[in-house]
Write an enzyme that holds these catalytic residues in place. Structure first.
Site, short mmCIF file in Angstrom:
data_model
loop_
_atom_site.label_atom_id
_atom_site.label_comp_id
_atom_site.label_asym_id
_atom_site.label_seq_id
_atom_site.Cartn_x
_atom_site.Cartn_y
_atom_site.Cartn_z
N ARG A 48 0.82 -1.22 0.00
CA ARG A 48 0.00 0.00 0.00
C ARG A 48 0.84 1.26 0.00
O ARG A 48 0.43 2.29 -0.49
CB ARG A 48 -0.90 0.02 1.25
N ASP A 179 6.45 -23.93 4.97
CA ASP A 179 6.74 -24.22 6.37
C ASP A 179 8.26 -24.12 6.42
O ASP A 179 8.96 -25.01 5.95
CB ASP A 179 6.28 -25.63 6.75
N HIS A 180 8.78 -23.00 6.96
CA HIS A 180 10.22 -22.75 6.77
C HIS A 180 11.09 -23.79 7.48
O HIS A 180 12.25 -23.95 7.13
CB HIS A 180 10.61 -21.33 7.17
N LYS A 184 15.06 -26.14 6.39
CA LYS A 184 16.29 -26.21 7.19
C LYS A 184 17.10 -27.45 6.82
O LYS A 184 16.57 -28.53 6.65
CB LYS A 184 15.95 -26.24 8.69
N HIS A 242 5.21 -26.76 12.27
CA HIS A 242 6.60 -27.20 12.35
C HIS A 242 6.78 -28.51 13.11
O HIS A 242 7.48 -29.42 12.66
CB HIS A 242 7.47 -26.14 13.02
#
Length: 495
Positions: A48, A179-180, A184, A242
């Site tokens: 924005r 899903d970070h 990993k 996670h």
């Protein structure tokens, strides 16, 4: 999946937000530095705020310099960034974006490949998806992909509604739910440790494993996320995604092939095999906690209820410990213990696989216990594996002493593990969805978690706050394991 350098335009909705600044811009820069993406790419920031291309480039440049701690000399990289001020609900905004994308695709010779990355509040996911389709932004000669962050819904019902909205415009194959943790290095290594080692896979079952423990602890409090966190809590923020994803990787059967669909179908089977917890069993299997005042590295910190934007009588949990049972042939009877919390002793994510004791203790017939064999997978901050074995102490007696075989991934000089987002963005550009969450996984996770949150939301926690900042959580979390004859293994890096 082409091994060629992928060519695409990345449109980031929420380009002036925290995620873009901390993770996305630095990750795109690293992919560029490592020459994983060619010169034929463009990034369009959408938000924005009023920015010009020029002022947006300066902003991106600053965020990358902050992340890499060095001056950004390569101006050509920054020239690939463009800005489009945007109103999510206004169709004109989408038309202008569409013509900008067409112009950039021609300029950079990009064959109509577009990634729409929604790095913003989930309430806009449905609207944006619908408008992208209605205004023709998804109708290109190349591919289009939608990347979305958690939270994916607030429970199963809202997740289903959101999924239906998105699926009007994108097929499941085009949706990349991040899903970070799945990006990993050591989480991806779980499969390798299991399936590429003849000494582990035959033992990876209820005949040889006593229990598995997964801990993800943070020293930080809620920081500036109070408003979001107070409506979410640790169960939704960490367990539903996670923690359950790590359980699925640890417990899944070997896939037929290492393809996205084969791996996913094995993970879904695990999530479906989780023993459901009914409302009246929640207290037997799950413990909730909320931090009070305490000390972190010698500095006094306030309790959760005193944090900004948190209700002073908040019932929200900042800690969860649980016992999960997987009712299938491989795992029947083996508890998977999980715990996660804020303001704990140290920041650590690790998995401890505790093997069963030897059938007869020859070395301590008097009843002293022998140290069990443990396989520890360190996910962060250290990455690596430690195997705890027993050996003879030097000297006359036959007493045993535990020894450790250690492999540390990021201790070797110069190995700089790629940030999870860097890997996930690259996977998305290549169309590899293995490390993203499929709808079936999301739905199964919510089905498991919902009864727990329903009970917690409808019963006030009388003992909150019930653990001090800087501790390892409430006493009840220790009792959860003690009643099964186990204890939490310490998470300190000496472990």
């Amino acid at each position: 999946m082409s091994s060629m350098k992928p060519k695409s335009t990345i449109v980031i909705f929420g380009a002036t937000g925290d995620l873009a600044k901390r993770k996305l811009f630095p990750s795109i820069y690293k992919l560029y530095q490592k020459q994983k993406i060619s010169e034929e790419f463009a990034v369009v920031g959408v938000a924005r705020r009023p920015h010009t291309h020029e002022s947006f480039r300066n902003y991106v440049k600053e965020t990358i310099e902050e992340a890499t701690k060095q001056e950004l000399i390569d101006e050509t990289f920054i020239s690939h960034f463009y800005y489009h001020p945007f109103d999510v609900t206004n169709t004109d905004s989408y038309q202008q974006l569409k013509s900008l994308l067409e112009q950039l695709e021609e300029q950079y010779n990009i064959p109509g490949n577009r990634i729409f990355y929604l790095a913003m509040a989930p309430e806009f996911f449905g609207t944006i998806s619908a408008n992208l389709k209605a205004e023709g932004l998804t109708a290109t000669n190349g591919w289009t992909r939608l990347v979305i962050e958690k939270p994916f819904g607030h429970n199963l019902q809202t997740a289903q509604k959101l999924n239906e909205e998105i699926r009007q415009a994108f097929s499941e194959k085009q949706i990349f739910r991040i899903d970070h943790y799945l990006g990993k290095e050591m989480v991806q290594n779980i499969e390798v440790i299991r399936f590429a080692n003849a000494i582990f896979e035959p033992l990876w079952n209820n005949r040889f494993i006593a229990n598995i423990q997964i801990t993800s602890s943070e020293t930080l409090g809620v920081e500036d996320r109070g408003r979001y966190y107070d409506h979410s809590g640790a169960l939704r923020d960490m367990v539903q995604n996670h923690m359950l994803q790590m359980v699925a990787l640890l417990a899944m059967e070997p896939p037929i092939k290492l393809t996205t669909d084969d791996i996913r179908s094995e993970k879904v089977k695990v999530l479906r095999a989780l023993r459901p917890i009914s409302h009246d069993e929640v207290d037997q299997y799950f413990v909730r906690g909320q931090y009070g005042r305490g000390f972190i590295r010698g500095k006094e910190v306030v309790g959760y209820r005193e944090e900004n934007n948190v209700d002073p009588n908040s019932n929200t949990e900042t800690f969860v410990a649980g016992k999960l049972m997987i009712d299938n042939f491989r795992w029947a009877g083996v508890p998977f213990y999980i715990r996660t919390g804020k303001r704990m002793t140290e920041k650590s994510t690790k998995i401890v696989v505790q093997f069963k004791d030897v059938p007869m203790n020859l070395y301590y017939p008097t009843g002293e216990t022998i140290h069990p064999n443990l396989l520890v997978i360190h996910i962060q901050p250290d990455e690596g594996i430690t195997l705890h074995l027993n050996a003879k102490k030097s000297g006359e007696s036959m007493k045993t002493t535990p020894i450790k075989l250690d492999y540390c991934n990021n201790c070797i000089d110069g190995i700089n593990t790629p940030e999870a987002y860097e890997k996930l963005l690259y996977d998305c550009m290549r169309g590899d969805a293995t490390n993203f969450t499929h709808w079936d996984e999301v739905a199964s996770s919510w089905s498991f978690v919902d009864p727990i949150s329903e009970v917690w939301e409808n019963t006030k926690a009388v003992d909150f706050p019930n653990y001090e900042a800087g501790s390892m959580g409430p006493k009840a979390a220790d009792q959860l394991l003690e009643k099964d004859g186990f204890h939490w293994w310490p998470i300190s890096s000496t472990m």
